[in-house]
Design a protein around this motif. Structure first.
Motif, short mmCIF file in Angstrom:
data_model
loop_
_atom_site.label_atom_id
_atom_site.label_comp_id
_atom_site.label_asym_id
_atom_site.label_seq_id
_atom_site.Cartn_x
_atom_site.Cartn_y
_atom_site.Cartn_z
N GLU A 196 0.93 -1.19 0.11
CA GLU A 196 0.04 0.04 0.18
C GLU A 196 0.99 1.33 -0.19
O GLU A 196 0.74 2.02 -0.86
CB GLU A 196 -0.92 0.04 1.29
CG GLU A 196 -2.17 -1.02 1.23
CD GLU A 196 -2.75 -1.24 2.39
OE1 GLU A 196 -4.04 -1.50 2.31
OE2 GLU A 196 -2.37 -0.98 3.43
N GLU A 237 -3.81 9.52 -9.64
CA GLU A 237 -4.98 8.76 -9.18
C GLU A 237 -4.14 7.44 -9.20
O GLU A 237 -4.82 6.51 -8.58
CB GLU A 237 -6.15 8.63 -10.22
CG GLU A 237 -6.83 10.02 -10.01
CD GLU A 237 -8.01 10.20 -10.73
OE1 GLU A 237 -8.67 9.05 -11.17
OE2 GLU A 237 -8.60 11.24 -10.96
N ARG A 263 -3.55 5.51 -12.01
CA ARG A 263 -4.16 4.66 -13.26
C ARG A 263 -3.19 4.76 -14.23
O ARG A 263 -2.90 5.80 -15.02
CB ARG A 263 -5.43 5.00 -13.78
CG ARG A 263 -6.63 4.84 -12.56
CD ARG A 263 -8.00 5.10 -13.43
NE ARG A 263 -8.10 6.19 -14.44
CZ ARG A 263 -8.36 7.25 -13.89
NH1 ARG A 263 -8.83 7.60 -12.66
NH2 ARG A 263 -8.33 8.47 -14.61
N GLU A 313 -3.39 2.26 -8.51
CA GLU A 313 -4.91 2.09 -7.97
C GLU A 313 -5.10 0.48 -8.02
O GLU A 313 -5.87 0.07 -7.27
CB GLU A 313 -5.65 2.83 -9.46
CG GLU A 313 -7.01 2.37 -9.13
CD GLU A 313 -8.00 3.33 -10.33
OE1 GLU A 313 -8.57 4.24 -10.18
OE2 GLU A 313 -7.79 2.88 -11.43
N SER A 314 -4.75 -0.45 -8.97
CA SER A 314 -5.05 -1.69 -8.90
C SER A 314 -4.60 -2.53 -7.85
O SER A 314 -5.15 -3.08 -7.03
CB SER A 314 -4.41 -2.55 -10.37
OG SER A 314 -4.91 -1.99 -11.30
N LEU A 371 -3.79 -1.07 -4.95
CA LEU A 371 -4.64 -0.39 -3.61
C LEU A 371 -5.89 -1.08 -3.46
O LEU A 371 -6.44 -1.44 -2.64
CB LEU A 371 -4.72 1.13 -3.70
CG LEU A 371 -3.31 1.81 -3.54
CD1 LEU A 371 -3.58 2.99 -3.79
CD2 LEU A 371 -2.86 1.48 -1.98
N ARG A 372 -6.58 -1.39 -4.66
CA ARG A 372 -7.89 -2.08 -4.78
C ARG A 372 -7.72 -3.50 -4.37
O ARG A 372 -8.49 -4.09 -3.51
CB ARG A 372 -8.44 -1.82 -6.36
CG ARG A 372 -9.95 -2.49 -6.38
CD ARG A 372 -10.29 -2.17 -7.73
NE ARG A 372 -9.62 -2.83 -8.72
CZ ARG A 372 -8.96 -2.18 -9.58
NH1 ARG A 372 -9.07 -0.84 -9.41
NH2 ARG A 372 -8.32 -2.75 -10.51
N ARG A 373 -6.70 -4.15 -4.65
CA ARG A 373 -6.46 -5.58 -4.38
C ARG A 373 -6.14 -5.64 -2.79
O ARG A 373 -6.50 -6.72 -2.05
CB ARG A 373 -5.26 -6.36 -5.23
CG ARG A 373 -5.93 -6.63 -6.68
CD ARG A 373 -4.88 -7.61 -7.33
NE ARG A 373 -3.42 -7.06 -7.37
CZ ARG A 373 -3.11 -6.25 -8.50
NH1 ARG A 373 -3.99 -5.91 -9.58
NH2 ARG A 373 -1.90 -5.60 -8.28
N ALA A 389 -6.93 -3.49 -0.77
CA ALA A 389 -8.37 -3.08 0.14
C ALA A 389 -9.08 -4.52 0.43
O ALA A 389 -9.70 -4.87 1.31
CB ALA A 389 -9.11 -2.07 -0.40
N ALA A 390 -9.23 -5.17 -1.02
CA ALA A 390 -10.23 -6.43 -0.81
C ALA A 390 -9.41 -7.58 0.01
O ALA A 390 -10.09 -8.46 0.62
CB ALA A 390 -10.28 -6.89 -2.49
#
Length: 139
Positions: A23, A34, A36, A92-93, A95-97, A99-100
């Motif tokens: 992270e 952002e 991306r 972005e990807s 951080l999304r993973r 969080a999941a």
């Protein structure tokens, strides 16, 4: 020789450390944006070589952020496959993973503590940790 037994708490602490590192790295790599990224490989680039890129736009092997600022580029490198892979693993990807994964870890930790160590949740927790490089005794 007795091997030390890894507890669920050990695995949870390990996952927290390695996810936090990812992270932090992803946050820093966003560089004020952002996070991306996209590959510079465009399907129409070679068909229309007179189409000049705009200033700062990466074409070919490079990777750019959502503001079209070059993130990765070296003459002829990375390869097309590497460029696409890098872009698919943008901040972005990541951080999304992360969080999941944290949500799944929370669910598994709750299930195992409430049920006295439900076998499926314990196995899933170990498998998730392996994806982050954990091995028995890696603490």
């Amino acid at each position: 020789m007795n091997q030390p037994t890894t507890t669920q708490g050990d695995i949870l602490a390990y996952l927290d450390r390695v996810i936090s590192k990812r992270e932090q790295s992803a946050q820093e790599a966003r560089d004020g944006g952002e996070g991306r990224w996209h590959s510079g490989w465009r399907e129409d680039y070679f068909a229309c070589p007179d189409d000049k890129p705009e200033e700062g736009e990466t074409i070919g092997s490079g990777v750019s952020d959502e503001r079209d600022r070059t993130v990765v580029y070296d003459e002829g490198r990375p390869s097309k496959a590497q460029s696409i892979h890098i872009a698919l693993n943008d901040p972005e990807s990541v951080l999304r993973r992360c969080a999941a994964d944290r949500k799944m870890i929370g669910l598994m930790a709750t299930e195992t503590s409430e049920t006295g160590g439900q076998p499926l949740a314990s196995r899933l927790l170990r498998q998730l940790a392996e994806g982050y490089g954990w091995t028995e005794g890696a603490l």
